[in-house]
Scaffold this active site. Structure first.
Site, PDB file in Angstrom:
ATOM      1  N   TYR A 101      47.891  19.342   3.776  1.00 58.64           N
ATOM      2  CA  TYR A 101      46.978  18.226   3.535  1.00 58.64           C
ATOM      3  C   TYR A 101      47.340  17.084   4.472  1.00 58.64           C
ATOM      4  O   TYR A 101      48.534  16.805   4.679  1.00 58.64           O
ATOM      5  CB  TYR A 101      47.119  17.757   2.076  1.00 58.64           C
ATOM      6  CG  TYR A 101      46.359  16.484   1.770  1.00 58.64           C
ATOM      7  CD1 TYR A 101      45.064  16.535   1.257  1.00 58.64           C
ATOM      8  CD2 TYR A 101      46.931  15.237   2.002  1.00 58.64           C
ATOM      9  CE1 TYR A 101      44.359  15.365   0.991  1.00 58.64           C
ATOM     10  CE2 TYR A 101      46.229  14.072   1.744  1.00 58.64           C
ATOM     11  CZ  TYR A 101      44.944  14.147   1.241  1.00 58.64           C
ATOM     12  OH  TYR A 101      44.251  12.987   0.990  1.00 58.64           O
ATOM     13  N   GLU A 189      40.126  12.813   6.069  1.00 59.29           N
ATOM     14  CA  GLU A 189      40.979  13.719   5.289  1.00 59.29           C
ATOM     15  C   GLU A 189      40.763  15.160   5.737  1.00 59.29           C
ATOM     16  O   GLU A 189      39.626  15.582   5.926  1.00 59.29           O
ATOM     17  CB  GLU A 189      40.620  13.577   3.803  1.00 59.29           C
ATOM     18  CG  GLU A 189      41.474  14.425   2.874  1.00 59.29           C
ATOM     19  CD  GLU A 189      40.991  14.343   1.434  1.00 59.29           C
ATOM     20  OE1 GLU A 189      41.499  13.485   0.684  1.00 59.29           O
ATOM     21  OE2 GLU A 189      40.102  15.118   1.062  1.00 59.29           O
TER      22      GLU A 189
END
Ligand code: GDP
Ligand code: MN
Length: 387
Positions: A101, A189
């Protein structure tokens, strides 16, 4: 403004962030054509602006034309948490060794940029954040200094990414930070950022939220505006030039000035109610803008009562009151209205409202009284409302 995954990936690509080759499809036949062009195996991905598409069945691997056809058929028209799928992104499937992530966002409290990286990326990142926050490495970045290669490396090391992924991840973080700053985003993101078995690192998903205030220097954002997802209330408000944000509660809010509108949301929450929207009608409060505001609130099926909170400044209380009365003659309102007028000539304004007072139009002297009344009318059934 939020982008769809395919738009986010195109945005990433401009900054050199590696993404898989792919194309959009609005029909089953287009999906097949894209799959043939991209080369099998492919992933068929629902394009909706909501997370958890994978878990909802909106992301499927396809090894053949039959499979693409079948998945495209199932996913087009699918409802993913209230978002209907009208478009697919077909991309070359990746082999995955590990899912990570990575993100950059604004930490408003700290007045700094915030970078986050985790070795536990993928569909369970919310759970990781809640149960194992230590698994997410965080770094505050001074926007004046920016992100150095040293910082990026530090973040990747702190997150304990696999050795093989580290230099690729550092490179991507530097590009992602440039995308965040030069691309004028509030949030960028990548989840998951993947390491392939042959040692390459690339972005498998993209979430980009652009800063509306920077739109003036990005004429190319027009194409994103064109596909922007607005609910019916927001569409109507925009067409009427109102500053409106739809929320999910039952108390409609109309106030003049953004600060007062936000305070109104707070006070409604404080007495146990839930606002249906934010709506700032600006400095004045004449009959036409009030009528437009009431019309927008009228289209919201969840609204059970309406709080009109006006502070008279240059616009005097009696003008505001007359505006409201005239607006009510133009628009038939479905829910009862509670009004609080204060400021210049508030007494005169209240006197006018008094002549029109009914169980559908109630004037209250203070913001707190008005909030209690409007929440009680919404039937919130909370402790505060029952008092
Ligand atoms: P989200 O569920 O909306 O976040 O959608 P993502 O694009 O992040 O996909 C969800 C999950 O599907 C990922 O975490 C991967 O595990 C899987 N996935 C997505 N694309 C691929 C791919 O190309 N190959 C493989 N093997 N899995 C994929
Ligand atoms: Mn994802």
């Amino acid at each position: 403004m939020d982008l769809f995954e395919y738009q986010g990936k195109q945005y990433f690509a401009r900054f050199g962030i590696p993404v898989s080759p792919g194309g959009v499809a609005d029909t089953v036949d287009e999906a097949v054509a894209q799959a043939v062009r991209v080369g099998y195996p492919v992933v068929v991905k629902a394009q909706v602006q909501v997370g958890g598409r994978g878990k909802a069945g909106g992301i499927k691997l396809a090894k053949s034309t039959d499979e693409v056809r079948q998945h495209a058929q199932n996913i087009l028209g699918m409802d993913i948490r209230g978002h209907v799928v009208h478009r697919l992104w077909i991309e070359r499937a990746s082999d995955i060794a590990h899912e990570y992530y990575a993100s950059f966002t604004l930490d408003r409290g700290a007045r700094l940029h915030l970078g986050m990286v985790s070795a536990k990326g993928g569909v369970e990142i919310e759970q990781v954040a809640a149960e194992d926050p230590g698994a997410i490495a965080r770094l505050h970045i001074d926007p004046v200094k920016g992100l150095s290669e040293h910082d990026a490396r530090h973040l990747v090391n702190e997150a304990h990414l696999d050795e093989k992924a580290r230099s690729g991840a550092v490179e991507i973080l530097l590009k992602l930070y440039r995308c965040f700053v030069e691309g004028d985003a509030d949030l960028v993101e990548i989840n998951p950022l993947v390491l392939t078995p042959d040692g390459r690192v690339h972005a498998l998903d993209a979430k980009v939220s652009l800063d509306n205030n920077a739109e003036f220097r990005h004429p190319e954002w027009a194409e994103y505006r064109a596909t922007e997802v607005l609910d019916e209330r927001e569409k109507l408000a925009r067409s009427k030039g109102l500053q409106y944000i739809g929320l999910s509660g039952s108390v409609g809010i109309i106030a003049n000035g953004a600060g007062l509108a936000m305070s109104t949301l707070d006070v409604v929450n404080q007495v146990g109610g839930s606002p249906a929207n934010f709506l700032d009608i600006g400095g004045g409060a004449d009959a036409s803008v009030m009528a437009s505001a009431l019309e927008v609130i009228n289209t919201d099926a969840n609204v059970r009562s309406i709080f009109v909170n006006i502070f008279g400044g240059i616009t005097r209380g009696e003008e505001v009151a007359n505006g409201i009365v005239q607006a009510l003659q133009r628009v038939e309102i479905k829910a009862p209205i509670v009004i609080r007028i204060d400021g210049t000539n508030a007494e005169e304004g209240r006197a006018i409202l008094k002549q029109h007072e009914s169980d559908r139009l109630i004037s209250q002297p203070t913001m707190l009284d008005a909030a209690r009344k409007v929440v009680a009318l919404a039937g919130a059934g909370t402790a505060e409302a029952r008092r």
